[in-house]
Design an enzyme around this catalytic site. Structure first.
Site, mmCIF file in Angstrom:
data_model
loop_
_atom_site.group_PDB
_atom_site.id
_atom_site.type_symbol
_atom_site.label_atom_id
_atom_site.label_comp_id
_atom_site.label_asym_id
_atom_site.label_seq_id
_atom_site.Cartn_x
_atom_site.Cartn_y
_atom_site.Cartn_z
ATOM 1 N N SER A 127 -16.438 77.664 37.991
ATOM 2 C CA SER A 127 -16.707 76.239 38.201
ATOM 3 C C SER A 127 -17.204 75.984 39.613
ATOM 4 O O SER A 127 -16.817 76.689 40.552
ATOM 5 C CB SER A 127 -15.416 75.437 37.970
ATOM 6 O OG SER A 127 -15.550 74.101 38.420
ATOM 7 N N TYR A 152 -6.977 73.252 39.444
ATOM 8 C CA TYR A 152 -8.048 73.718 38.564
ATOM 9 C C TYR A 152 -8.961 74.678 39.308
ATOM 10 O O TYR A 152 -9.274 75.781 38.830
ATOM 11 C CB TYR A 152 -8.838 72.524 38.038
ATOM 12 C CG TYR A 152 -10.085 72.896 37.271
ATOM 13 C CD1 TYR A 152 -9.990 73.559 36.052
ATOM 14 C CD2 TYR A 152 -11.351 72.595 37.754
ATOM 15 C CE1 TYR A 152 -11.134 73.916 35.339
ATOM 16 C CE2 TYR A 152 -12.492 72.935 37.052
ATOM 17 C CZ TYR A 152 -12.376 73.598 35.844
ATOM 18 O OH TYR A 152 -13.506 73.953 35.146
#
Length: 335
Positions: A127, A152
């Site tokens: 990501s 995350y």
């Protein structure tokens, strides 16, 4: 080829599976259909895949080691694309354990299954959030990513480190793709475009964080999937240019690569909203708010490495991508 796609009922996974099937690959979709967002949307994506020749489906989670091992044994995939994950930056502030369970424990199960299954190539979702507190733009895979600002992001950085370990120890070819703000038809309901569209059509105000001053490298789903397929087809080997005296995070003397996959054209959020208003034919009532914890002001992908190695060339401007999303949304929800 036989390709196992985890997260196959998700936004990117369903479109990727469709493209792989269209070119003649066999696909085993693997997904737990959890309720992080409306499972009916996941079921609708899955329903589009199930009639297609060459598609099979396994309903299970990555944390279920026995189910994952069974799927590998029964299907005997040659390559794997791991897109299943607990997504969302903001939710990671509320439920960090969900991210460790899916993104760390689950990813370890994927790595082990690939190692013992003799997999030719594992492509996995990282990501843009791994860049965290970095401020040098555009974000480059040559940059250090040691300052995550959400759980995350930390789990995605952990995935890259875990993948490198398996590439080094066991010769497993791995490629990590750092996705930059993917949008388009069949998108996730927790993402800004979906939330904005729903509220504008309902006559409700939209929450615009950081007063709309931040920018994002919005990347259309078709461009993303094209890049994933190109990457999947290119199995990495050791980088002959890698210098352990001056190491780079992007490659290794193991069969390991990390790439940015984005549009390489950051757009300010207020401009993004303006295009959406034009497509909807309605003005938004904006509730301007400060930046959320865990968010970053700007994202901007340097995609030169992916372009150089695979020919990746994103081509969809937001004016086209948002118009296609709005058309899908109106049809799907009968608006």
């Amino acid at each position: 080829m036989r390709i196992l796609v985890t997260g196959a009922a998700g936004f990117i996974g369903s479109k990727l599976s469709e493209c792989l099937l269209a070119r003649g690959d066999e696909v085993l979709g693997y997904d737990n259909l959890n309720d992080y967002y409306d499972p009916r949307l996941k079921q609708a994506r899955l329903a589009r895949l199930q009639p297609l020749a060459g598609f099979r489906f396994a309903h299970a989670s990555l944390e279920d080691r026995a189910a994952l091992e069974r799927a590998f044994a029964d299907f005997a995939p040659q390559r794997v694309v791991n897109l299943a994950a607990q997504a969302g930056v903001r939710y990671s502030l509320e439920n960090p354990r969900a991210y460790v369970d899916s993104n760390v424990v689950g990813f370890l199960n994927v790595l082990e299954a690939c190692r013992h299954g003799g997999i030719e190539h594992l492509v996995y979702a990282s990501s843009s959030s791994v860049y965290g507190a970095n401020r040098k733009l555009p974000f480059s895979v040559e940059d250090s990513v040691d300052h995550p600002v959400s759980m995350y992001a930390a789990t995605k950085k952990a995935n890259e480190l875990m993948a490198h370990t398996y590439s080094h120890l066991f010769g497993l070819p791995t490629t990590g793709l750092r996705f930059f703000t993917v949008y388009g038809p069949w998108g996730r309901p927790d993402m800004a475009l979906f939330l904005f569209t729903r509220n504008i059509l309902a006559g409700r105000p939209i929450d615009v964080f950081n007063q709309g001053r931040h920018s994002r490298d919005f990347t259309y789903i078709d461009d993303i999937v094209e890049g994933v397929v190109r990457t999947l087809d290119r199995v990495p080997g050791p980088d002959p240019q890698y210098d352990p005296m001056a190491p780079t995070p992007a490659s290794s003397d193991a069969p390991y690569r990390v790439y940015n996959i984005g549009n390489h054209r950051p757009v300010e959020l207020l401009r993004y909203i303006e295009v959406l208003e034009d497509c909807l034919g309605r003005k938004a009532t904006m509730r301007l708010l400060p930046m959320q914890p865990g968010d970053v002001p700007d994202t901007y992908a340097d995609v030169e490495a992916l372009r150089r190695d695979t020919g990746y060339s994103p081509s969809t401007p937001i004016e086209v991508g948002i118009e296609r999303f709005v058309a899908w949304y109106r049809e799907f929800y009968g608006e």
